[in-house]
Design a protein around this motif. Structure first.
Motif, PDB file in Angstrom:
ATOM      1  N   ASN A   1      46.748 -13.738  26.250  1.00 16.63           N
ATOM      2  CA  ASN A   1      48.138 -13.287  26.341  1.00 16.63           C
ATOM      3  C   ASN A   1      49.089 -14.350  25.806  1.00 16.63           C
ATOM      4  O   ASN A   1      50.068 -14.022  25.127  1.00 16.63           O
ATOM      5  CB  ASN A   1      48.506 -12.965  27.798  1.00 16.63           C
ATOM      6  CG  ASN A   1      47.776 -11.759  28.328  1.00 16.63           C
ATOM      7  OD1 ASN A   1      47.345 -10.907  27.562  1.00 16.63           O
ATOM      8  ND2 ASN A   1      47.612 -11.697  29.636  1.00 16.63           N
ATOM      9  N   PHE A   2      48.785 -15.611  26.116  1.00 11.37           N
ATOM     10  CA  PHE A   2      49.633 -16.693  25.620  1.00 11.37           C
ATOM     11  C   PHE A   2      49.685 -16.675  24.101  1.00 11.37           C
ATOM     12  O   PHE A   2      50.777 -16.756  23.507  1.00 11.37           O
ATOM     13  CB  PHE A   2      49.122 -18.055  26.104  1.00 11.37           C
ATOM     14  CG  PHE A   2      49.815 -19.204  25.414  1.00 11.37           C
ATOM     15  CD1 PHE A   2      51.028 -19.682  25.897  1.00 11.37           C
ATOM     16  CD2 PHE A   2      49.287 -19.775  24.256  1.00 11.37           C
ATOM     17  CE1 PHE A   2      51.697 -20.717  25.238  1.00 11.37           C
ATOM     18  CE2 PHE A   2      49.945 -20.806  23.596  1.00 11.37           C
ATOM     19  CZ  PHE A   2      51.148 -21.282  24.094  1.00 11.37           C
ATOM     20  N   TRP A   3      48.532 -16.602  23.454  1.00 10.26           N
ATOM     21  CA  TRP A   3      48.520 -16.689  21.998  1.00 10.26           C
ATOM     22  C   TRP A   3      49.127 -15.452  21.327  1.00 10.26           C
ATOM     23  O   TRP A   3      49.745 -15.556  20.263  1.00 10.26           O
ATOM     24  CB  TRP A   3      47.100 -16.961  21.502  1.00 10.26           C
ATOM     25  CG  TRP A   3      46.752 -18.398  21.724  1.00 10.26           C
ATOM     26  CD1 TRP A   3      45.962 -18.926  22.698  1.00 10.26           C
ATOM     27  CD2 TRP A   3      47.260 -19.513  20.983  1.00 10.26           C
ATOM     28  NE1 TRP A   3      45.930 -20.298  22.618  1.00 10.26           N
ATOM     29  CE2 TRP A   3      46.712 -20.681  21.571  1.00 10.26           C
ATOM     30  CE3 TRP A   3      48.109 -19.637  19.894  1.00 10.26           C
ATOM     31  CZ2 TRP A   3      46.995 -21.957  21.077  1.00 10.26           C
ATOM     32  CZ3 TRP A   3      48.386 -20.906  19.409  1.00 10.26           C
ATOM     33  CH2 TRP A   3      47.844 -22.056  20.000  1.00 10.26           C
ATOM     34  N   VAL A   4      48.980 -14.303  21.954  1.00  7.51           N
ATOM     35  CA  VAL A   4      49.664 -13.101  21.436  1.00  7.51           C
ATOM     36  C   VAL A   4      51.172 -13.304  21.524  1.00  7.51           C
ATOM     37  O   VAL A   4      51.912 -13.026  20.573  1.00  7.51           O
ATOM     38  CB  VAL A   4      49.225 -11.840  22.219  1.00  7.51           C
ATOM     39  CG1 VAL A   4      50.124 -10.656  21.861  1.00  7.51           C
ATOM     40  CG2 VAL A   4      47.770 -11.506  21.912  1.00  7.51           C
ATOM     41  N   ASP A   5      51.636 -13.810  22.660  1.00  4.31           N
ATOM     42  CA  ASP A   5      53.064 -14.086  22.833  1.00  4.31           C
ATOM     43  C   ASP A   5      53.536 -15.171  21.860  1.00  4.31           C
ATOM     44  O   ASP A   5      54.617 -15.074  21.269  1.00  4.31           O
ATOM     45  CB  ASP A   5      53.358 -14.525  24.274  1.00  4.31           C
ATOM     46  CG  ASP A   5      53.300 -13.386  25.263  1.00  4.31           C
ATOM     47  OD1 ASP A   5      53.455 -12.220  24.830  1.00  4.31           O
ATOM     48  OD2 ASP A   5      53.117 -13.657  26.466  1.00  4.31           O
ATOM     49  N   PHE A   6      52.729 -16.206  21.699  1.00  3.95           N
ATOM     50  CA  PHE A   6      53.118 -17.315  20.815  1.00  3.95           C
ATOM     51  C   PHE A   6      53.306 -16.831  19.375  1.00  3.95           C
ATOM     52  O   PHE A   6      54.233 -17.267  18.677  1.00  3.95           O
ATOM     53  CB  PHE A   6      52.063 -18.419  20.862  1.00  3.95           C
ATOM     54  CG  PHE A   6      52.383 -19.591  19.984  1.00  3.95           C
ATOM     55  CD1 PHE A   6      53.326 -20.530  20.379  1.00  3.95           C
ATOM     56  CD2 PHE A   6      51.756 -19.750  18.756  1.00  3.95           C
ATOM     57  CE1 PHE A   6      53.647 -21.613  19.558  1.00  3.95           C
ATOM     58  CE2 PHE A   6      52.058 -20.827  17.930  1.00  3.95           C
ATOM     59  CZ  PHE A   6      53.004 -21.758  18.334  1.00  3.95           C
ATOM     60  N   GLU A   7      52.444 -15.936  18.921  1.00  6.20           N
ATOM     61  CA  GLU A   7      52.524 -15.450  17.537  1.00  6.20           C
ATOM     62  C   GLU A   7      53.621 -14.412  17.348  1.00  6.20           C
ATOM     63  O   GLU A   7      54.076 -14.196  16.214  1.00  6.20           O
ATOM     64  CB  GLU A   7      51.178 -14.848  17.116  1.00  6.20           C
ATOM     65  CG  GLU A   7      50.024 -15.842  17.065  1.00  6.20           C
ATOM     66  CD  GLU A   7      50.200 -16.914  15.993  1.00  6.20           C
ATOM     67  OE1 GLU A   7      51.027 -16.717  15.084  1.00  6.20           O
ATOM     68  OE2 GLU A   7      49.520 -17.953  16.086  1.00  6.20           O
ATOM     69  N   ASN A   8      54.079 -13.796  18.431  1.00  7.21           N
ATOM     70  CA  ASN A   8      55.008 -12.669  18.282  1.00  7.21           C
ATOM     71  C   ASN A   8      56.358 -12.854  18.967  1.00  7.21           C
ATOM     72  O   ASN A   8      57.269 -12.059  18.734  1.00  7.21           O
ATOM     73  CB  ASN A   8      54.349 -11.390  18.841  1.00  7.21           C
ATOM     74  CG  ASN A   8      53.147 -10.969  18.028  1.00  7.21           C
ATOM     75  OD1 ASN A   8      53.294 -10.385  16.958  1.00  7.21           O
ATOM     76  ND2 ASN A   8      51.958 -11.255  18.528  1.00  7.21           N
ATOM     77  N   ARG A   9      56.512 -13.878  19.765  1.00  7.66           N
ATOM     78  CA  ARG A   9      57.767 -14.101  20.486  1.00  7.66           C
ATOM     79  C   ARG A   9      58.389 -15.422  20.059  1.00  7.66           C
ATOM     80  O   ARG A   9      57.717 -16.281  19.470  1.00  7.66           O
ATOM     81  CB  ARG A   9      57.502 -14.151  21.993  1.00  7.66           C
ATOM     82  CG  ARG A   9      56.862 -12.890  22.560  1.00  7.66           C
ATOM     83  CD  ARG A   9      57.895 -11.852  22.884  1.00  7.66           C
ATOM     84  NE  ARG A   9      57.346 -10.809  23.732  1.00  7.66           N
ATOM     85  CZ  ARG A   9      58.069  -9.986  24.477  1.00  7.66           C
ATOM     86  NH1 ARG A   9      59.393 -10.100  24.502  1.00  7.66           N
ATOM     87  NH2 ARG A   9      57.497  -9.060  25.213  1.00  7.66           N
ATOM     88  N   ASN A  10      59.681 -15.600  20.378  1.00  4.09           N
ATOM     89  CA  ASN A  10      60.304 -16.892  20.079  1.00  4.09           C
ATOM     90  C   ASN A  10      59.909 -17.908  21.150  1.00  4.09           C
ATOM     91  O   ASN A  10      59.385 -17.563  22.204  1.00  4.09           O
ATOM     92  CB  ASN A  10      61.822 -16.761  19.958  1.00  4.09           C
ATOM     93  CG  ASN A  10      62.484 -16.275  21.239  1.00  4.09           C
ATOM     94  OD1 ASN A  10      62.103 -16.652  22.338  1.00  4.09           O
ATOM     95  ND2 ASN A  10      63.488 -15.427  21.099  1.00  4.09           N
ATOM     96  N   PHE A  11      60.185 -19.172  20.872  1.00  2.00           N
ATOM     97  CA  PHE A  11      59.703 -20.224  21.773  1.00  2.00           C
ATOM     98  C   PHE A  11      60.479 -20.259  23.082  1.00  2.00           C
ATOM     99  O   PHE A  11      59.970 -20.745  24.091  1.00  2.00           O
ATOM    100  CB  PHE A  11      59.756 -21.594  21.077  1.00  2.00           C
ATOM    101  CG  PHE A  11      58.738 -22.555  21.606  1.00  2.00           C
ATOM    102  CD1 PHE A  11      57.408 -22.447  21.231  1.00  2.00           C
ATOM    103  CD2 PHE A  11      59.088 -23.555  22.502  1.00  2.00           C
ATOM    104  CE1 PHE A  11      56.445 -23.324  21.728  1.00  2.00           C
ATOM    105  CE2 PHE A  11      58.144 -24.434  23.008  1.00  2.00           C
ATOM    106  CZ  PHE A  11      56.811 -24.315  22.620  1.00  2.00           C
ATOM    107  N   ASP A  12      61.690 -19.742  23.090  1.00  2.00           N
ATOM    108  CA  ASP A  12      62.430 -19.608  24.361  1.00  2.00           C
ATOM    109  C   ASP A  12      61.623 -18.787  25.356  1.00  2.00           C
ATOM    110  O   ASP A  12      61.519 -19.129  26.535  1.00  2.00           O
ATOM    111  CB  ASP A  12      63.783 -18.930  24.120  1.00  2.00           C
ATOM    112  CG  ASP A  12      64.887 -19.931  23.855  1.00  2.00           C
ATOM    113  OD1 ASP A  12      64.931 -20.950  24.562  1.00  2.00           O
ATOM    114  OD2 ASP A  12      65.680 -19.709  22.935  1.00  2.00           O
ATOM    115  N   TYR A  13      61.063 -17.700  24.845  1.00  2.00           N
ATOM    116  CA  TYR A  13      60.261 -16.814  25.690  1.00  2.00           C
ATOM    117  C   TYR A  13      59.019 -17.545  26.205  1.00  2.00           C
ATOM    118  O   TYR A  13      58.670 -17.450  27.393  1.00  2.00           O
ATOM    119  CB  TYR A  13      59.847 -15.575  24.897  1.00  2.00           C
ATOM    120  CG  TYR A  13      59.014 -14.584  25.680  1.00  2.00           C
ATOM    121  CD1 TYR A  13      59.611 -13.584  26.439  1.00  2.00           C
ATOM    122  CD2 TYR A  13      57.609 -14.651  25.651  1.00  2.00           C
ATOM    123  CE1 TYR A  13      58.842 -12.669  27.157  1.00  2.00           C
ATOM    124  CE2 TYR A  13      56.839 -13.757  26.370  1.00  2.00           C
ATOM    125  CZ  TYR A  13      57.467 -12.765  27.123  1.00  2.00           C
ATOM    126  OH  TYR A  13      56.703 -11.870  27.840  1.00  2.00           O
TER     127      TYR A  13
END
Length: 317
Positions: free
Chosen positions: A278-290
């Motif tokens: 989940n972290f890596w999916v978020d890292f590739e698709n979300r901004n770093f604030d998120y």
């Protein structure tokens, strides 16, 4: 041949300036000084101007000093192994420092033992992704509208040895103290996949000497516990003992019990977190604030968890 059970010491450099500029107790400086005094060379990790971790060669204390301190990112080796072999074949004394897997890699490359080689490995928590580190720096620069000019992964000078606060020094004169990257690191999702199956998470290591922060010093040797840094030093073989004996006049040391010196990386690898994917999916698709809010200790859930931990620590005391 390395022993099944190492000899264990708490170590502090006698020169307080050296200890203050070291991440732990200054054992690396004492050993590398000794090798340099023998017209030897030292290989270790430094941060470049672009804040990348790379291994470099030092034949002077000026370059060696850049090797002090923690770098919680993967180090690039480049031609280090080849250069180490060249120096060894030329008859130079060589100190190589790195993670246990880097030491094992060097020994695999050399394919034979060299009397003039001293290997020092560090007790490694795991190796974080440089990609996340770069994203973190870019996030801080954007947020603070200034370029980062210097980094201290663990600011011992201002916060003491036990604290894990990264300090960024910006071009506009501002200083940023944060635990965001530290929290990501200790969340373990940004570690390399092989770190979850590391064969060196035990009391036996491939180095001649193994060094680390001496967590648990308050039990093992309370007279060393001044929050200014103590090196856990494991002597793994006769060569390590010979070098350690050669620098004992430079340090204050006490032999301690291995049982009082155990910490998680000396027992087993950290397991892969359930939310790593989940972290890596978020890292590739979300901004770093998120990312920081969800995984870096800034979100409301993380703040509540941290507050509960602080309360629990006070109740235990």
């Amino acid at each position: 041949m390395n022993w099944n059970k190492p000899e264990v010491f708490a170590v502090q450099h006698k020169d307080e300036k050296v200890r203050a500029s070291s991440r732990s107790g200054g054992i690396f400086t004492a050993l590398s000084d000794y090798v340099l005094e023998q017209d030897g060379v030292v290989y270790g990790c430094v941060l470049t101007e672009g804040f990348e971790a790379v291994h470099v060669r030092a034949d002077s204390t000026h370059v060696r000093e850049r090797m002090r301190g923690s770098k919680y990112i993967q180090s690039r080796m480049n031609d280090t192994y080849k250069n180490v072999k060249y120096d060894l074949e030329a008859g130079r004394n060589v100190l190589f420092s790195g993670t246990s897997c880097q030491v094992a890699g060097l020994k695999g490359y050399l394919r034979r033992e060299y009397e003039n080689l001293l290997c020092i490995d560090i007790v490694c928590h795991g190796v974080p992704s440089p990609k996340v580190w770069k994203a973190y720096l870019a996030w801080q620069e954007k947020k603070n509208r200034s370029k980062v000019k210097k980094v201290d992964f663990r600011n011992k000078k201002d916060f003491g040895w036990r604290e894990h606060i990264e300090t960024l020094y910006l071009s506009n004169g501002q200083t940023v103290n944060s635990k965001a990257f530290t929290t990501l690191f200790y969340g373990h999702s940004i570690l390399r996949p092989c770190c979850y199956e590391c064969p060196y998470k035990s009391v036996t290591h491939p180095g001649d000497i193994t060094i680390a922060d001496y967590w648990g010093i308050e039990k093992a040797a309370p007279e060393f516990d001044d929050n200014k840094g103590v090196s856990l030093t494991l002597i793994n073989n006769e060569k390590g003992k010979e070098f350690f004996d050669a620098i004992k006049d430079q340090v204050k040391c006490k032999e301690t019990r291995l049982e009082d010196s155990m910490q998680p990386p000396l027992i087993a690898p950290f397991p892969e977190p359930e939310n790593r994917m989940n972290f890596w999916v978020d890292f590739e698709n979300r901004n770093f604030d998120y990312i920081v809010k969800k995984y870096g200790g800034k979100g409301i859930k993380n703040k509540i968890k941290n507050a509960l931990r602080r309360i629990k620590r006070k109740l235990i005391k």
